[in-house]
Design an enzyme around this catalytic site. Structure first.
Site, PDB file in Angstrom:
ATOM      1  N   ASP A  22      -2.963   0.914  10.360  1.00 60.68           N
ATOM      2  CA  ASP A  22      -4.153   1.744  10.588  1.00 60.68           C
ATOM      3  C   ASP A  22      -4.547   1.675  12.056  1.00 60.68           C
ATOM      4  OD1 ASP A  22      -4.331   0.933   7.556  1.00 60.68           O
ATOM      5  OD2 ASP A  22      -5.503   2.763   7.839  1.00 60.68           O
TER       6      ASP A  22
ATOM      7  N   CYS B 291       0.840  -1.202   0.000  1.00 62.24           N
ATOM      8  CA  CYS B 291       0.000   0.000   0.000  1.00 62.24           C
ATOM      9  C   CYS B 291       0.874   1.252   0.000  1.00 62.24           C
ATOM     10  CB  CYS B 291      -0.969  -0.018   1.178  1.00 62.24           C
ATOM     11  SG  CYS B 291      -2.334   1.157   0.958  1.00 62.24           S
TER      12      CYS B 291
HETATM   13  P1  RI2 Z   1       0.438   5.954   7.163  1.00 65.41           P
HETATM   14  C1  RI2 Z   1      -3.487   3.346   4.788  1.00 65.41           C
HETATM   15  O1  RI2 Z   1      -4.873   3.243   4.752  1.00 65.41           O
HETATM   16  C2  RI2 Z   1      -2.789   2.026   4.520  1.00 65.41           C
HETATM   17  O2  RI2 Z   1      -3.481   0.916   5.069  1.00 65.41           O
HETATM   18  C3  RI2 Z   1      -1.485   2.287   5.223  1.00 65.41           C
HETATM   19  O3  RI2 Z   1      -0.750   1.107   5.474  1.00 65.41           O
HETATM   20  C4  RI2 Z   1      -1.970   2.964   6.492  1.00 65.41           C
HETATM   21  O4  RI2 Z   1      -3.040   3.794   6.063  1.00 65.41           O
HETATM   22  C5  RI2 Z   1      -0.951   3.751   7.245  1.00 65.41           C
HETATM   23  O5  RI2 Z   1      -0.479   4.841   6.495  1.00 65.41           O
HETATM   24  P2  RI2 Z   1      -5.766   4.012   3.618  1.00 65.41           P
HETATM   25  O6  RI2 Z   1      -6.122   5.361   4.198  1.00 65.41           O
HETATM   26  O7  RI2 Z   1      -0.312   6.567   8.307  1.00 65.41           O
HETATM   27  O8  RI2 Z   1      -4.969   4.109   2.345  1.00 65.41           O
HETATM   28  O9  RI2 Z   1       1.698   5.292   7.617  1.00 65.41           O
HETATM   29  O10 RI2 Z   1      -6.989   3.159   3.472  1.00 65.41           O
HETATM   30  O11 RI2 Z   1       0.678   6.959   6.042  1.00 65.41           O
END
Ligand code: RI2
Length: 311
Positions: free
Chosen positions: A194, A125
């Protein structure tokens, strides 16, 4: 931006990444407090409660959003005047945003110590905390071979390869289903978070648990990068983390599948603590078994009480 605009942007994933969501919500509450024109404390509290509810309803899974909103509003009940409340909301929002950005930088420095020059590393991701570790290691002169999963259905992996390229790393993009095939050649997996539950389980982008399973099988270290506000006080008394399910058209558009085909689109999954080797936080590298203590020490009794007040 108004609270409504920010909540909408989070819901539509124009703002994404667990930490960024929390920082945007904090900023929205700050603007709400700054712009409040009324004179009644009761009215002010009411407008902040509505704002909080709208922001928390925008996405259900990342605890960073709840912890961020809670931090910004933590002095709400003790404030005695409109001005006092306004100042506390604005100050708390600024503090939270600053601390959260500093946490990502610290995690980068701490996590990079776990990587050696020549390592082949996989990320999933688009986690700013995980990317911070890879970019820091690169800046320290370590030569990394970084692989990024595509991360269907939103394909955040495309953003990840852009971020890595901008930092001077030449990444390799793979489809999600190539993870197990590649795993035997890797030295580490580095992902974001998350939510971290009180038992150390990780809630992260869908597919993370399969990657952890493949890493475990191949004895490849699985490292999670998580600021302490990704730890969930809500899970301490048994609340389960709600896994967001999004619209089916993110997976396949109308006409691409026969009418009546059911589509499931869960956005996150749970990785059990036994598949996690280390959690890198801004207060150091901890095992998943330390999650309970982090919640108690870093977030404190007030948060735990508030998180479980409906219990
Ligand atoms: P940072 C994201 O969720 C991904 O799951 C990623 O691993 C997590 O947030 C943490 O991201 P989404 O908002 O806070 O893309 O480290 O669904 O940037």
């Amino acid at each position: 931006m108004s609270v409504e605009d920010v909540a909408g942007a989070i819901r539509r994933m124009e703002v994404r990444g667990a930490a960024e969501i929390a920082r945007s919500a904090a900023e929205a509450l700050k603007d709400e407090a700054e712009d409040f024109q009324g004179r009644s404390l009761e009215e002010f509290r009411h407008s902040l409660t509505l704002a909080k509810e709208e922001l928390l309803a925008s996405r259900p899974t990342a605890i960073s959003l709840w912890n961020g909103v809670q931090t910004v509003l933590k002095d709400e009940s003790s404030a005695k005047t409109v001005d006092e409340l306004r100042r506390s909301v604005m100050r708390n929002a600024d503090d939270f945003i600053k601390r959260s950005k500093e946490a990502v930088e610290t995690i980068g420095r701490v996590g990079s110590r776990r990587l050696r020059s020549g390592d082949k590393v996989l990320t999933h991701c688009n986690s700013k905390a995980a990317l911070g570790v890879l970019i820091q290691a690169h800046m320290e002169g370590k030569e990394l071979d970084v692989y990024a999963t595509e991360s269907r259905p939103w394909r955040q992996g495309l953003q990840t390869v852009k971020d890595l390229t901008a930092a001077g790393i030449r990444p390799t993009l793979i489809v999600d289903s190539a993870v197990r095939w590649l795993m035997k050649d890797l030295d580490a997996v580095v992902v974001g978070a998350d939510t971290i539950c009180s038992n150390g389980a990780l809630i992260n982008k869908i597919g993370t648990s399969q990657i952890a399973l493949a890493a475990h099988e191949a004895r490849v270290p699985f490292m999670v990068c998580a600021e302490t506000f990704k730890f969930s006080p809500k899970t301490m008394y048994g609340e389960l983390v709600e896994i967001e399910e999004r619209d089916s058209n993110e997976v396949a558009k109308a006409g691409e599948v026969p009418p009546g085909t059911k589509i499931l689109n869960p956005v996150f999954d749970a990785t059990p603590p036994e598949y996690i080797d280390a959690i890198v936080t801004e207060i150091g590298v901890v095992p998943p078994s330390a999650a309970y203590e982090i919640i108690v020490r870093q977030l404190g009794q007030e948060f735990i009480f508030e998180a479980n007040s409906k219990w």
